[in-house]
Write a protein that holds these residues in place. Sequence first.
Motif, PDB file in Angstrom:
ATOM      1  N   ALA A 107       0.811  -1.212   0.000  1.00 45.05           N
ATOM      2  CA  ALA A 107       0.000   0.000   0.000  1.00 45.05           C
ATOM      3  C   ALA A 107       0.845   1.262   0.000  1.00 45.05           C
ATOM      4  N   ASP A 108       2.165   1.130   0.050  1.00 46.60           N
ATOM      5  CA  ASP A 108       2.995   2.327   0.187  1.00 46.60           C
ATOM      6  C   ASP A 108       4.099   2.428  -0.853  1.00 46.60           C
ATOM      7  N   HIS A 109       4.164   1.484  -1.761  1.00 52.05           N
ATOM      8  CA  HIS A 109       5.074   1.622  -2.895  1.00 52.05           C
ATOM      9  C   HIS A 109       4.608   0.704  -4.010  1.00 52.05           C
ATOM     10  N   PHE A 110       5.058   0.996  -5.218  1.00 51.65           N
ATOM     11  CA  PHE A 110       4.760   0.140  -6.356  1.00 51.65           C
ATOM     12  C   PHE A 110       5.695  -1.064  -6.339  1.00 51.65           C
ATOM     13  N   SER A 111       5.203  -2.205  -6.768  1.00 49.99           N
ATOM     14  CA  SER A 111       6.039  -3.394  -6.926  1.00 49.99           C
ATOM     15  C   SER A 111       6.757  -3.341  -8.274  1.00 49.99           C
ATOM     16  N   ALA A 112       8.033  -3.716  -8.258  1.00 47.85           N
ATOM     17  CA  ALA A 112       8.816  -3.808  -9.494  1.00 47.85           C
ATOM     18  C   ALA A 112       8.840  -5.228 -10.053  1.00 47.85           C
ATOM     19  N   ALA A 113       7.926  -6.073  -9.595  1.00 44.83           N
ATOM     20  CA  ALA A 113       7.958  -7.486 -10.006  1.00 44.83           C
ATOM     21  C   ALA A 113       7.849  -7.639 -11.521  1.00 44.83           C
ATOM     22  N   HIS A 114       6.908  -6.941 -12.133  1.00 47.76           N
ATOM     23  CA  HIS A 114       6.708  -7.097 -13.575  1.00 47.76           C
ATOM     24  C   HIS A 114       7.929  -6.605 -14.348  1.00 47.76           C
ATOM     25  N   TYR A 115       8.469  -5.465 -13.941  1.00 52.43           N
ATOM     26  CA  TYR A 115       9.665  -4.934 -14.607  1.00 52.43           C
ATOM     27  C   TYR A 115      10.821  -5.925 -14.505  1.00 52.43           C
ATOM     28  N   LEU A 116      11.041  -6.487 -13.328  1.00 51.69           N
ATOM     29  CA  LEU A 116      12.157  -7.413 -13.143  1.00 51.69           C
ATOM     30  C   LEU A 116      11.933  -8.724 -13.879  1.00 51.69           C
ATOM     31  N   LYS A 117      10.685  -9.144 -13.996  1.00 51.32           N
ATOM     32  CA  LYS A 117      10.404 -10.346 -14.791  1.00 51.32           C
ATOM     33  C   LYS A 117      10.777 -10.115 -16.260  1.00 51.32           C
ATOM     34  N   GLN A 118      10.457  -8.921 -16.754  1.00 51.40           N
ATOM     35  CA  GLN A 118      10.818  -8.611 -18.140  1.00 51.40           C
ATOM     36  C   GLN A 118      12.331  -8.627 -18.332  1.00 51.40           C
ATOM     37  N   LYS A 119      13.073  -8.230 -17.297  1.00 48.27           N
ATOM     38  CA  LYS A 119      14.527  -8.153 -17.403  1.00 48.27           C
ATOM     39  C   LYS A 119      15.212  -9.504 -17.188  1.00 48.27           C
ATOM     40  N   THR A 120      14.611 -10.360 -16.365  1.00 49.20           N
ATOM     41  CA  THR A 120      15.297 -11.601 -15.974  1.00 49.20           C
ATOM     42  C   THR A 120      14.617 -12.877 -16.445  1.00 49.20           C
ATOM     43  N   GLY A 121      13.326 -12.812 -16.742  1.00 39.76           N
ATOM     44  CA  GLY A 121      12.589 -14.018 -17.108  1.00 39.76           C
ATOM     45  C   GLY A 121      12.219 -14.894 -15.928  1.00 39.76           C
ATOM     46  N   ALA A 122      12.480 -14.431 -14.704  1.00 40.33           N
ATOM     47  CA  ALA A 122      12.211 -15.245 -13.515  1.00 40.33           C
ATOM     48  C   ALA A 122      10.709 -15.326 -13.246  1.00 40.33           C
ATOM     49  N   LYS A 123      10.322 -16.336 -12.488  1.00 41.11           N
ATOM     50  CA  LYS A 123       8.927 -16.527 -12.114  1.00 41.11           C
ATOM     51  C   LYS A 123       8.530 -15.517 -11.030  1.00 41.11           C
ATOM     52  N   THR A 124       7.319 -15.001 -11.120  1.00 42.93           N
ATOM     53  CA  THR A 124       6.768 -14.123 -10.091  1.00 42.93           C
ATOM     54  C   THR A 124       5.801 -14.909  -9.218  1.00 42.93           C
ATOM     55  N   ALA A 125       5.693 -14.513  -7.945  1.00 42.85           N
ATOM     56  CA  ALA A 125       4.803 -15.230  -7.027  1.00 42.85           C
ATOM     57  C   ALA A 125       4.320 -14.294  -5.937  1.00 42.85           C
TER      58      ALA A 125
END
Length: 431
Positions: free
Chosen positions: A215-233
């Motif tokens: 609730a207090d910051h944006f998640s960078a999960a999608h950006y990092l997935k685009q950069k690394t190809g790692a799985k998000t959870a």
Amino acid sequence: MNATRISDRLTVAGQPDPAMFGQLAAEGYKVLLNARPDGEEPGQPGNKVEGQAAKDSGLDYVFVPVTGPGITEADVQAFQKTIRDAKGPVFAHCKSGMRALALYAIGEVLDGRMKRDEVEPFGRSHGFDLTGAVRWLDREAKRSPVIKGFFDPRTWSIQYVVTDPATKHCAIVDPVYDFDEKSGSTGTGNADAILNYIEAEGLTVEWILDTHPHADHFSAAHYLKQKTGAKTAIGSHVVDVQKLWQGIYNWPELRTDGSQWDRLFSAGDTFTVGSVKARVLFSPGHTLASISYVIGDAVFVHDTIFMPDSGTARADFPGGSAKVLWASIQEILSLPDETRVFTGHDYQPGGRNPKWESTVGEQKRLNPHLAGMDEKRFVALRDARDKTLPMPKLILHALQINTRGGRLPEPEANGRRYLKFPLDALEGAAW
């Protein structure tokens, strides 16, 4: 007070009298660093008194409170940064000077300027016994996983890279996507710092893990997935949060099946980071969907528990519950006392350096919201405190992003992205 000059940049000492700070400034010192926690002994001046006396004397003041067994890498980093950034000599003290010198020596070893076997002779040459610093180095060298914290001062958030030293595979926990609410600007400085570290260490990213929709910051999960190809959870109850906020935003287009992530974890689920075993605790109370990750000998609790001097998370967000939070905390505290606890925010009480690592045992003994507490008293304490807190300034911004796994809104016809604000949807106005 005994003072020992270590170099042109550093002197370590026992407790000085704040009345002497003016003399220290006259001798050319530019920074007074206090490494003593408040309340170590009767008559100790303490952080507030020392800070004011340093200011009155024209000295910069830094508060890095540590106990010998409780030193963490964040404390070492803060000590190193103080010396590196100071505009002249630093006068660092604890009760005897030993902890201050231990922080320095550990930093020298971690940065490669001193060898582990040189620490004890170095201490003896200055009249100090640094066997405790050597034990710290030996203990940390055996840790698995290896954990690197990244503190974002704008959101008070800590992001983590969690590495299996045997395979060099890692997980990223709770990464931050930069957002400036005044200008509407977005950026990737925090996430790119993580990527730079991963590249420098030769790591392979397996997982990008969020503990809950923040609730207090944006998640960078999608950006990092685009950069690394790692799985998000994230936790499987994120679907409940999605349904809740779909209604608050009047957002029928929002998919509420959790399909924005590669995996939804439920309580008891297991996975691995390289060869390190990991499992999931369902930890609701702060939010409907909060989970904790137990990875090796560490647990990542984000907003559930803060550092021992800072208490516990608020439980008044939509779907939150102090009673449920208490039960979640008890499950975390049932882990072995030596389990390392990594929190997701640090608000630096008393102006101390940012810290993010404790242990289950320290939380039980030292956290005022937990030590000697029962459920009834905890709920009363938490409910009373939460009534005094305004909503986080980014909650209406962040949930639009974080209920979609860190994806920004799609650009409209003019190429710009827009956030949507429901008016009068939440209680907790700043006034």
